[in-house]
Write a protein that holds these residues in place. Structure first.
Motif, PDB file in Angstrom:
ATOM      1  N   TYR A 205       0.841  -1.195   0.000  1.00  0.00           N
ATOM      2  CA  TYR A 205       0.000   0.000   0.000  1.00  0.00           C
ATOM      3  C   TYR A 205       0.875   1.244   0.000  1.00  0.00           C
ATOM      4  N   ALA A 206       0.424   2.275  -0.738  1.00  0.00           N
ATOM      5  CA  ALA A 206       1.075   3.584  -0.717  1.00  0.00           C
ATOM      6  C   ALA A 206       0.408   4.397   0.388  1.00  0.00           C
ATOM      7  N   ILE A 207       1.205   4.867   1.340  1.00  0.00           N
ATOM      8  CA  ILE A 207       0.706   5.632   2.482  1.00  0.00           C
ATOM      9  C   ILE A 207       1.209   7.063   2.355  1.00  0.00           C
ATOM     10  N   ARG A 208       0.319   8.020   2.587  1.00  0.00           N
ATOM     11  CA  ARG A 208       0.711   9.431   2.586  1.00  0.00           C
ATOM     12  C   ARG A 208       0.132  10.089   3.826  1.00  0.00           C
ATOM     13  N   LEU A 209       0.974  10.829   4.540  1.00  0.00           N
ATOM     14  CA  LEU A 209       0.552  11.578   5.721  1.00  0.00           C
ATOM     15  C   LEU A 209       0.742  13.060   5.437  1.00  0.00           C
ATOM     16  N   ILE A 210      -0.323  13.826   5.627  1.00  0.00           N
ATOM     17  CA  ILE A 210      -0.272  15.264   5.403  1.00  0.00           C
ATOM     18  C   ILE A 210      -0.596  15.951   6.717  1.00  0.00           C
ATOM     19  N   PRO A 211       0.389  16.666   7.318  1.00  0.00           N
ATOM     20  CA  PRO A 211       0.169  17.328   8.607  1.00  0.00           C
ATOM     21  C   PRO A 211      -0.993  18.323   8.539  1.00  0.00           C
ATOM     22  N   GLU A 212      -1.738  18.415   9.639  1.00  0.00           N
ATOM     23  CA  GLU A 212      -2.867  19.327   9.713  1.00  0.00           C
ATOM     24  C   GLU A 212      -2.572  20.449  10.690  1.00  0.00           C
TER      25      GLU A 212
ATOM     26  N   VAL B  64       6.525  18.483   7.352  1.00  0.00           N
ATOM     27  CA  VAL B  64       6.337  18.215   5.929  1.00  0.00           C
ATOM     28  C   VAL B  64       5.566  16.917   5.769  1.00  0.00           C
ATOM     29  N   ALA B  65       4.937  16.754   4.614  1.00  0.00           N
ATOM     30  CA  ALA B  65       4.196  15.526   4.324  1.00  0.00           C
ATOM     31  C   ALA B  65       5.170  14.356   4.209  1.00  0.00           C
ATOM     32  N   TRP B  66       4.674  13.169   4.474  1.00  0.00           N
ATOM     33  CA  TRP B  66       5.472  11.945   4.349  1.00  0.00           C
ATOM     34  C   TRP B  66       4.751  11.002   3.423  1.00  0.00           C
ATOM     35  N   GLU B  67       5.492  10.317   2.586  1.00  0.00           N
ATOM     36  CA  GLU B  67       4.906   9.337   1.674  1.00  0.00           C
ATOM     37  C   GLU B  67       5.827   8.142   1.581  1.00  0.00           C
ATOM     38  N   GLY B  68       5.241   6.953   1.584  1.00  0.00           N
ATOM     39  CA  GLY B  68       6.036   5.742   1.484  1.00  0.00           C
ATOM     40  C   GLY B  68       5.146   4.541   1.205  1.00  0.00           C
ATOM     41  N   LYS B  69       5.771   3.397   1.027  1.00  0.00           N
ATOM     42  CA  LYS B  69       5.036   2.156   0.790  1.00  0.00           C
ATOM     43  C   LYS B  69       5.245   1.226   1.954  1.00  0.00           C
ATOM     44  N   VAL B  70       4.174   0.509   2.314  1.00  0.00           N
ATOM     45  CA  VAL B  70       4.243  -0.487   3.378  1.00  0.00           C
ATOM     46  C   VAL B  70       3.667  -1.793   2.855  1.00  0.00           C
ATOM     47  N   SER B  71       4.167  -2.884   3.367  1.00  0.00           N
ATOM     48  CA  SER B  71       3.637  -4.213   3.039  1.00  0.00           C
ATOM     49  C   SER B  71       2.852  -4.735   4.223  1.00  0.00           C
ATOM     50  N   ILE B  72       1.662  -5.214   3.961  1.00  0.00           N
ATOM     51  CA  ILE B  72       0.814  -5.817   4.974  1.00  0.00           C
ATOM     52  C   ILE B  72       0.870  -7.319   4.808  1.00  0.00           C
ATOM     53  N   HIS B  73       1.144  -8.019   5.916  1.00  0.00           N
ATOM     54  CA  HIS B  73       1.219  -9.478   5.905  1.00  0.00           C
ATOM     55  C   HIS B  73       0.089 -10.048   6.746  1.00  0.00           C
ATOM     56  N   PRO B  74      -0.402 -11.241   6.428  1.00  0.00           N
ATOM     57  CA  PRO B  74      -1.492 -11.831   7.227  1.00  0.00           C
ATOM     58  C   PRO B  74      -1.106 -11.961   8.687  1.00  0.00           C
ATOM     59  N   HIS B  75      -2.072 -11.759   9.536  1.00  0.00           N
ATOM     60  CA  HIS B  75      -1.834 -11.843  10.982  1.00  0.00           C
ATOM     61  C   HIS B  75      -2.606 -12.999  11.550  1.00  0.00           C
TER      62      HIS B  75
END
Length: 91
Positions: free
Chosen positions: A66-73, A80-91
């Motif tokens: 998933y592509a995740i983006r965080l935009i400060p409010e 500054v905004a942060w953007e990156g990719k994370v992998s989700i694995h079954p739990h």
């Protein structure tokens, strides 16, 4: 009397098949993973370019990348905004 026992056994068997199908086939939980995002200051959370809420954010997602983006409010933040990719694995 014999006929009543056969009908009763058939009904109990049909009910048992229904319960098994309902809980173990149709409602089988798909494998999911968890994501938890914390930030300071509070930020808007976007997953695959879809706004899903604000931090702190926690949810269950299907396995994958998933592509995740965080935009400060808020005003006056020097964050500054942060953007990156994370992998989700079954739990």
């Amino acid at each position: 009397m014999k006929r009543k026992i056969i009908v009763l056994a058939a009904l109990v068997g049909a009910f048992a098949l229904f319960v098994l199908a309902r809980f173990f086939i149709f409602d089988s939980p798909r494998a999911t993973g968890r994501i938890k995002i914390l930030s300071s200051p509070t930020a808007g959370v976007f997953i695959n370019d879809v706004g899903v809420g604000k931090t702190p954010y926690e949810d269950r997602l299907e396995p994958g990348e998933y592509a995740i983006r965080l935009i400060p409010e808020g005003e006056g933040t020097e964050s500054v905004a942060w953007e990156g990719k994370v992998s989700i694995h079954p739990h």
